[in-house]
Design a protein around this motif. Structure first.
Motif, PDB file in Angstrom:
ATOM      1  N   ARG A 190      17.512   2.089   0.490  1.00  0.00           N
ATOM      2  CA  ARG A 190      16.141   2.016  -0.019  1.00  0.00           C
ATOM      3  C   ARG A 190      15.272   3.096   0.619  1.00  0.00           C
ATOM      4  NH1 ARG A 190      12.516  -3.376  -1.125  1.00  0.00           N
ATOM      5  NH2 ARG A 190      10.561  -2.314  -1.610  1.00  0.00           N
ATOM      6  N   GLN A 206       1.655   5.742  -1.860  1.00  0.00           N
ATOM      7  CA  GLN A 206       2.277   4.976  -2.936  1.00  0.00           C
ATOM      8  C   GLN A 206       3.700   4.588  -2.568  1.00  0.00           C
ATOM      9  OE1 GLN A 206       1.844   6.774  -6.849  1.00  0.00           O
ATOM     10  NE2 GLN A 206       3.738   5.805  -7.586  1.00  0.00           N
ATOM     11  N   ALA A 210       2.334  -1.643  -0.799  1.00  0.00           N
ATOM     12  CA  ALA A 210       2.390  -3.051  -0.387  1.00  0.00           C
ATOM     13  C   ALA A 210       3.815  -3.564  -0.289  1.00  0.00           C
ATOM     14  CB  ALA A 210       1.585  -3.900  -1.356  1.00  0.00           C
ATOM     15  N   SER A 211       4.694  -3.089  -1.151  1.00  0.00           N
ATOM     16  CA  SER A 211       6.071  -3.586  -1.131  1.00  0.00           C
ATOM     17  C   SER A 211       6.809  -3.173   0.136  1.00  0.00           C
ATOM     18  CB  SER A 211       6.829  -3.090  -2.366  1.00  0.00           C
ATOM     19  OG  SER A 211       6.919  -1.678  -2.372  1.00  0.00           O
ATOM     20  N   TYR A 212       6.388  -2.046   0.738  1.00  0.00           N
ATOM     21  CA  TYR A 212       7.036  -1.597   1.978  1.00  0.00           C
ATOM     22  C   TYR A 212       6.784  -2.589   3.104  1.00  0.00           C
ATOM     23  CZ  TYR A 212       8.236   1.279   6.013  1.00  0.00           C
ATOM     24  OH  TYR A 212       8.794   1.747   7.188  1.00  0.00           O
ATOM     25  N   GLU A 213       5.573  -3.121   3.157  1.00  0.00           N
ATOM     26  CA  GLU A 213       5.226  -4.044   4.232  1.00  0.00           C
ATOM     27  C   GLU A 213       6.033  -5.346   4.171  1.00  0.00           C
ATOM     28  OE1 GLU A 213       3.262  -3.290   6.746  1.00  0.00           O
ATOM     29  OE2 GLU A 213       2.928  -1.309   5.882  1.00  0.00           O
ATOM     30  N   THR A 214       6.500  -5.690   3.008  1.00  0.00           N
ATOM     31  CA  THR A 214       7.216  -6.971   2.841  1.00  0.00           C
ATOM     32  C   THR A 214       8.700  -6.789   2.561  1.00  0.00           C
ATOM     33  OG1 THR A 214       6.665  -7.018   0.475  1.00  0.00           O
ATOM     34  CG2 THR A 214       5.117  -8.096   2.004  1.00  0.00           C
ATOM     35  N   MET A 215       9.212  -5.554   2.644  1.00  0.00           N
ATOM     36  CA  MET A 215      10.583  -5.323   2.220  1.00  0.00           C
ATOM     37  C   MET A 215      11.623  -6.050   3.080  1.00  0.00           C
ATOM     38  SD  MET A 215      11.295  -1.346   3.397  1.00  0.00           S
ATOM     39  CE  MET A 215      13.081  -1.411   3.200  1.00  0.00           C
ATOM     40  N   ARG A 217      11.476  -8.990   4.036  1.00  0.00           N
ATOM     41  CA  ARG A 217      11.590 -10.391   3.602  1.00  0.00           C
ATOM     42  C   ARG A 217      12.604 -10.538   2.479  1.00  0.00           C
ATOM     43  NH1 ARG A 217       5.119 -11.466   2.930  1.00  0.00           N
ATOM     44  NH2 ARG A 217       4.487 -10.782   5.038  1.00  0.00           N
ATOM     45  N   GLU A 218      12.983  -9.399   1.911  1.00  0.00           N
ATOM     46  CA  GLU A 218      13.919  -9.430   0.782  1.00  0.00           C
ATOM     47  C   GLU A 218      15.357  -9.447   1.307  1.00  0.00           C
ATOM     48  OE1 GLU A 218      12.985  -6.059  -1.585  1.00  0.00           O
ATOM     49  OE2 GLU A 218      10.838  -6.473  -1.601  1.00  0.00           O
TER      50      GLU A 218
END
Length: 220
Positions: A190, A206, A210-215, A217-218
């Protein structure tokens, strides 16, 4: 001989593996260690040595580290629990030469080591807290080897995996190694794609949205 999982781990870096541990709720980062022999990367299975103060060790039957070196095989990483002692060496040049002849990939010392120039010339990566000229003789001695130890507060068992590079040292429990390596590989891929986006001119705000901060958790 190194196994397939070791080779997969070696293709990663400590940051991806650390992130994978975070994602899985595990600990393994040994804070305070760095490579004293120049830029280096290493990964392998752990073979341990535990040191104690010489005054409490009783008569020494063998010099510290020698049993582990003689038992080591290609791809092993010798991990020395020197109790974080930065004022006395837990590893030296003659041991380094013997380790290289056995195919040892790296040495990790929770504490100080010496003969750093010799290890560098041998091409043996040594990760430790500090370098000192003070000998271990009369100061510390081997209590045991091939036993569980604690490295910078991290519980380490013989046969665990370790990866070390310019960012530090990360241990991976053998029982969870396959899971950790798989997670780290996904994270590394990723981040490779993110780097491609930056090179293509996508604004970094970009790419690291926001998705980077929570990645982490995936799980997939």
């Amino acid at each position: 001989m190194a196994d397939d999982l070791t080779e997969q781990l070696a293709a990663l870096d400590t940051c991806a593996v650390s992130d994978a541990l975070d994602q899985l709720g595990l600990t393994g980062v040994a804070l305070g260690l760095s490579c004293l022999t120049g830029p280096a990367r290493a990964a392998g299975r752990v073979l341990t040595v535990r040191l104690i103060e010489a005054a409490g060790a009783g008569p020494s039957r063998q010099h510290l580290g020698t049993a582990a070196v003689e038992a080591a095989g290609p791809g092993d990483v010798i991990v020395v629990d020197n109790g974080g002692r930065a004022g006395v060496s837990g590893w030296g040049g003659t041991l380094a030469l013997a380790a290289v002849r056995r195919g040892v990939r790296a040495v990790i010392v929770d504490g100080a080591c010496r003969d750093v120039d010799e290890s560098r010339e041998l091409g043996l990566p040594v990760f430790a807290r500090a370098a000192v000229p003070l000998t271990a003789r009369g100061r510390v001695a081997e209590e045991d080897w091939n036993v569980p130890v604690r490295i910078c507060g991290v519980a380490v068992t013989p046969g665990d995996y370790v990866i070390a590079d310019g960012s530090g040292v990360v241990f991976v429990p053998a029982a969870r190694a396959e899971e950790v390596v798989a997670a780290a590989s996904r994270i590394a891929e990723r981040e490779r794609l993110m780097a491609d986006q930056v090179r293509q001119g996508v604004p970094v705000s970009q790419v690291m949205g926001a998705s980077y901060e929570t990645m982490l958790r995936e799980r997939s």
